[in-house]
Motif scaffolding. Structure first.
Motif, PDB file in Angstrom:
ATOM      1  N   GLN A  44       3.616  -2.745   8.026  1.00 54.05           N
ATOM      2  CA  GLN A  44       4.130  -2.315   9.324  1.00 54.05           C
ATOM      3  C   GLN A  44       3.346  -1.112   9.849  1.00 54.05           C
ATOM      4  O   GLN A  44       3.026  -1.050  11.033  1.00 54.05           O
ATOM      5  CB  GLN A  44       5.617  -1.974   9.228  1.00 54.05           C
ATOM      6  N   TYR A  99       9.373  -3.625  -0.780  1.00 56.72           N
ATOM      7  CA  TYR A  99       9.674  -2.766   0.363  1.00 56.72           C
ATOM      8  C   TYR A  99       8.452  -1.928   0.743  1.00 56.72           C
ATOM      9  O   TYR A  99       8.092  -1.824   1.914  1.00 56.72           O
ATOM     10  CB  TYR A  99      10.866  -1.865   0.038  1.00 56.72           C
ATOM     11  N   ASP A 126       5.288  -2.577   0.176  1.00 55.56           N
ATOM     12  CA  ASP A 126       4.275  -3.462   0.757  1.00 55.56           C
ATOM     13  C   ASP A 126       4.607  -3.790   2.209  1.00 55.56           C
ATOM     14  O   ASP A 126       3.726  -3.801   3.074  1.00 55.56           O
ATOM     15  CB  ASP A 126       4.143  -4.747  -0.060  1.00 55.56           C
ATOM     16  N   LYS A 127       5.885  -4.046   2.474  1.00 62.19           N
ATOM     17  CA  LYS A 127       6.330  -4.356   3.836  1.00 62.19           C
ATOM     18  C   LYS A 127       6.091  -3.165   4.754  1.00 62.19           C
ATOM     19  O   LYS A 127       5.554  -3.310   5.861  1.00 62.19           O
ATOM     20  CB  LYS A 127       7.817  -4.723   3.818  1.00 62.19           C
TER      21      LYS A 127
END
Length: 99
Positions: A18, A11, A13-14
């Motif tokens: 973004q 999460y 890293d995501k």
């Protein structure tokens, strides 16, 4: 490593990816603002200030998320999701206004 730790890292890293993408989009708006006529440039700059503020709030929530212990992770994640939604709303509003 527990499943929750793996989920937390994925999460994070995501979210970092973004935010990096979002920062690139902000730079595009900034470039357009610098090329705009004076009255439009003021509007661009006002919108950019709002976006910077919301981006900084999302970044702060990401930092909280990274430091959160197992028991607080979900609560901090929810706070981040709220900050991210506000950031996206402000950005989309600025993009729509200046298209």
């Amino acid at each position: 490593m527990t499943v929750q730790n793996i989920d937390k890292q994925v999460y994070q890293d995501k979210v970092k990816a973004q935010l990096d993408k979002f920062n690139a989009q902000i730079e595009e708006l900034k470039a357009k603002a610098s090329q705009a006529k004076a009255d439009t440039a003021i509007e661009y700059n006002n919108k950019l200030e709002e976006i910077y503020s919301k981006r900084d709030a999302a970044q702060a929530k990401l930092e909280e998320l990274q430091k959160a212990g197992e028991e607080a992770w979900e609560e901090v994640q929810n706070g981040f999701e709220k900050a991210w939604k506000e950031l996206n709303t402000a950005f989309e509003g600025a993009v729509a206004k200046f298209k």
